[in-house]
Design a protein around this motif. Structure first.
Motif, PDB file in Angstrom:
ATOM      1  N   TRP A   1     -10.770  12.905  27.237  1.00 15.84           N
ATOM      2  CA  TRP A   1     -10.494  11.682  26.391  1.00 15.84           C
ATOM      3  C   TRP A   1     -11.400  10.474  26.901  1.00 15.84           C
ATOM      4  O   TRP A   1     -11.789   9.807  26.183  1.00 15.84           O
ATOM      5  CB  TRP A   1      -8.988  11.510  26.575  1.00 15.84           C
ATOM      6  CG  TRP A   1      -8.578  10.448  25.793  1.00 15.84           C
ATOM      7  CD1 TRP A   1      -9.032   9.468  24.946  1.00 15.84           C
ATOM      8  CD2 TRP A   1      -7.003  10.021  25.621  1.00 15.84           C
ATOM      9  NE1 TRP A   1      -8.209   8.568  24.098  1.00 15.84           N
ATOM     10  CE2 TRP A   1      -7.112   8.830  24.745  1.00 15.84           C
ATOM     11  CE3 TRP A   1      -6.022  10.414  26.331  1.00 15.84           C
ATOM     12  CZ2 TRP A   1      -5.861   8.365  24.579  1.00 15.84           C
ATOM     13  CZ3 TRP A   1      -4.698   9.861  25.976  1.00 15.84           C
ATOM     14  CH2 TRP A   1      -4.860   8.734  25.095  1.00 15.84           C
ATOM     15  N   SER A   2     -11.492  10.210  28.346  1.00 18.29           N
ATOM     16  CA  SER A   2     -12.181   9.279  28.913  1.00 18.29           C
ATOM     17  C   SER A   2     -13.497   9.482  28.642  1.00 18.29           C
ATOM     18  O   SER A   2     -14.238   8.395  28.427  1.00 18.29           O
ATOM     19  CB  SER A   2     -11.694   9.159  30.329  1.00 18.29           C
ATOM     20  OG  SER A   2     -10.419   8.848  30.415  1.00 18.29           O
ATOM     21  N   MET A   3     -14.108  10.776  29.251  1.00 11.32           N
ATOM     22  CA  MET A   3     -15.554  10.722  29.265  1.00 11.32           C
ATOM     23  C   MET A   3     -16.319  11.548  28.262  1.00 11.32           C
ATOM     24  O   MET A   3     -17.388  11.963  28.593  1.00 11.32           O
ATOM     25  CB  MET A   3     -16.078  10.943  30.838  1.00 11.32           C
ATOM     26  CG  MET A   3     -15.559  10.214  31.766  1.00 11.32           C
ATOM     27  SD  MET A   3     -16.605   8.435  31.829  1.00 11.32           S
ATOM     28  CE  MET A   3     -15.351   7.298  31.786  1.00 11.32           C
TER      29      MET A   3
ATOM     30  N   GLY B   1     -17.106  11.475  25.656  1.00 11.68           N
ATOM     31  CA  GLY B   1     -18.532  10.787  25.055  1.00 11.68           C
ATOM     32  C   GLY B   1     -19.866  11.006  25.572  1.00 11.68           C
ATOM     33  O   GLY B   1     -20.704  10.613  25.157  1.00 11.68           O
TER      34      GLY B   1
ATOM     35  N   ASN C   1     -13.896  10.185  36.927  1.00 11.81           N
ATOM     36  CA  ASN C   1     -14.540   9.784  35.641  1.00 11.81           C
ATOM     37  C   ASN C   1     -15.753   9.016  36.296  1.00 11.81           C
ATOM     38  O   ASN C   1     -16.879   8.974  35.391  1.00 11.81           O
ATOM     39  CB  ASN C   1     -13.693   8.655  35.008  1.00 11.81           C
ATOM     40  CG  ASN C   1     -12.503   9.694  34.225  1.00 11.81           C
ATOM     41  OD1 ASN C   1     -12.487  10.514  34.295  1.00 11.81           O
ATOM     42  ND2 ASN C   1     -11.510   8.611  33.755  1.00 11.81           N
TER      43      ASN C   1
ATOM     44  N   PHE D   1     -19.609   9.473  34.986  1.00  9.03           N
ATOM     45  CA  PHE D   1     -20.472   8.665  34.235  1.00  9.03           C
ATOM     46  C   PHE D   1     -21.817   8.355  35.256  1.00  9.03           C
ATOM     47  O   PHE D   1     -22.828   8.105  34.542  1.00  9.03           O
ATOM     48  CB  PHE D   1     -19.776   7.186  34.349  1.00  9.03           C
ATOM     49  CG  PHE D   1     -20.492   5.951  33.883  1.00  9.03           C
ATOM     50  CD1 PHE D   1     -20.901   5.997  32.579  1.00  9.03           C
ATOM     51  CD2 PHE D   1     -20.854   5.159  34.602  1.00  9.03           C
ATOM     52  CE1 PHE D   1     -21.517   4.965  32.014  1.00  9.03           C
ATOM     53  CE2 PHE D   1     -21.669   3.858  34.132  1.00  9.03           C
ATOM     54  CZ  PHE D   1     -22.078   3.819  32.543  1.00  9.03           C
TER      55      PHE D   1
ATOM     56  N   TYR E   1     -17.621  -0.043  32.961  1.00  9.22           N
ATOM     57  CA  TYR E   1     -17.611   0.857  31.990  1.00  9.22           C
ATOM     58  C   TYR E   1     -16.544   1.917  32.205  1.00  9.22           C
ATOM     59  O   TYR E   1     -15.745   2.426  31.332  1.00  9.22           O
ATOM     60  CB  TYR E   1     -18.832   1.382  31.810  1.00  9.22           C
ATOM     61  CG  TYR E   1     -19.055   2.418  30.875  1.00  9.22           C
ATOM     62  CD1 TYR E   1     -19.333   2.199  29.607  1.00  9.22           C
ATOM     63  CD2 TYR E   1     -18.534   4.069  31.137  1.00  9.22           C
ATOM     64  CE1 TYR E   1     -19.389   3.254  28.612  1.00  9.22           C
ATOM     65  CE2 TYR E   1     -18.730   4.921  30.346  1.00  9.22           C
ATOM     66  CZ  TYR E   1     -19.074   4.537  28.965  1.00  9.22           C
ATOM     67  OH  TYR E   1     -19.222   5.351  27.971  1.00  9.22           O
ATOM     68  N   VAL E   2     -16.306   2.402  33.533  1.00 10.50           N
ATOM     69  CA  VAL E   2     -15.310   3.496  33.640  1.00 10.50           C
ATOM     70  C   VAL E   2     -13.993   2.828  33.497  1.00 10.50           C
ATOM     71  O   VAL E   2     -13.063   3.714  32.659  1.00 10.50           O
ATOM     72  CB  VAL E   2     -15.781   4.015  35.047  1.00 10.50           C
ATOM     73  CG1 VAL E   2     -14.549   4.867  35.454  1.00 10.50           C
ATOM     74  CG2 VAL E   2     -16.869   4.638  35.403  1.00 10.50           C
TER      75      VAL E   2
ATOM     76  N   SER F   1     -12.892   0.580  31.438  1.00 10.20           N
ATOM     77  CA  SER F   1     -12.789   0.134  30.006  1.00 10.20           C
ATOM     78  C   SER F   1     -12.634   1.553  29.153  1.00 10.20           C
ATOM     79  O   SER F   1     -11.625   1.573  28.426  1.00 10.20           O
ATOM     80  CB  SER F   1     -13.970  -0.570  29.592  1.00 10.20           C
ATOM     81  OG  SER F   1     -15.148   0.240  29.516  1.00 10.20           O
ATOM     82  N   GLN F   2     -13.459   2.656  29.729  1.00  7.79           N
ATOM     83  CA  GLN F   2     -13.189   3.893  29.002  1.00  7.79           C
ATOM     84  C   GLN F   2     -11.979   4.485  29.419  1.00  7.79           C
ATOM     85  O   GLN F   2     -11.289   5.427  28.546  1.00  7.79           O
ATOM     86  CB  GLN F   2     -14.264   4.777  29.242  1.00  7.79           C
ATOM     87  CG  GLN F   2     -15.527   4.144  28.610  1.00  7.79           C
ATOM     88  CD  GLN F   2     -15.372   4.042  27.013  1.00  7.79           C
ATOM     89  OE1 GLN F   2     -15.056   4.874  26.501  1.00  7.79           O
ATOM     90  NE2 GLN F   2     -15.727   2.805  26.589  1.00  7.79           N
ATOM     91  N   SER F   3     -11.347   4.449  30.748  1.00  2.00           N
ATOM     92  CA  SER F   3     -10.392   5.226  31.299  1.00  2.00           C
ATOM     93  C   SER F   3      -9.104   4.355  31.447  1.00  2.00           C
ATOM     94  O   SER F   3      -7.940   5.635  31.756  1.00  2.00           O
ATOM     95  CB  SER F   3     -10.940   5.704  32.782  1.00  2.00           C
ATOM     96  OG  SER F   3     -12.004   6.307  32.716  1.00  2.00           O
TER      97      SER F   3
END
Length: 135
Positions: free
Chosen positions: A16-18, A20, A81, A85, A103-104, A106-108
């Motif tokens: 879900w987090s990474m 992408g 995560n 990244f 970044y981590v 914000s995504q996680s």
């Protein structure tokens, strides 16, 4: 049972987090797949955290024990995560440490908090159920 719960929720959290970054090439292993990397990380994390959480079962205060487990789980998940990244995105670019962390997070943040609470609810289901019935 605890290992399986932690494993599957950790796997879900990382996708879900990474997720992408799954199509990006790993800087450490050009032929390694994202899936294999995430499964291995999830397995070793679940074994270690299950062992540590077993040590916490001696604690009498469920609330304090759960907070400690949640913080440990969040710490491990953010570190994993971050590792993904750095390996799949940052190593190929010019990110500084602050940008990587931003970044981590914000995504996680949402997946880690939601799945962390879900994981602990599943791990402590019996204790929570017993406390509700004793009220």
């Amino acid at each position: 049972m605890n290992i399986a719960i932690i494993f599957f929720i950790t796997l879900l959290q990382m996708y879900w987090s990474m997720g992408g970054l799954s199509d990006h090439i790993s800087s450490g292993c050009l032929t390694c797949s994202f899936f294999k990397e995430v499964v291995l990380m999830s397995f070793f994390t679940s074994v270690f955290l299950s062992f540590v959480f077993t040590l916490f079962y001696a604690a009498k205060k469920t609330f304090i024990k759960t907070i400690a487990e949640l913080l440990l789980l969040i710490l491990f998940w953010f570190f994993m995560n971050y590792s993904i990244f750095v390996d799949r995105e940052s190593a190929w670019s010019t990110y500084d440490f602050e940008s990587e962390i931003h970044y981590v997070i914000s995504q996680s943040l949402f997946p880690v908090l939601l799945l962390g609470c879900t994981c602990l609810l599943l791990l402590h289901y019996k204790e929570i159920k017993n406390q509700i019935y004793t009220l």
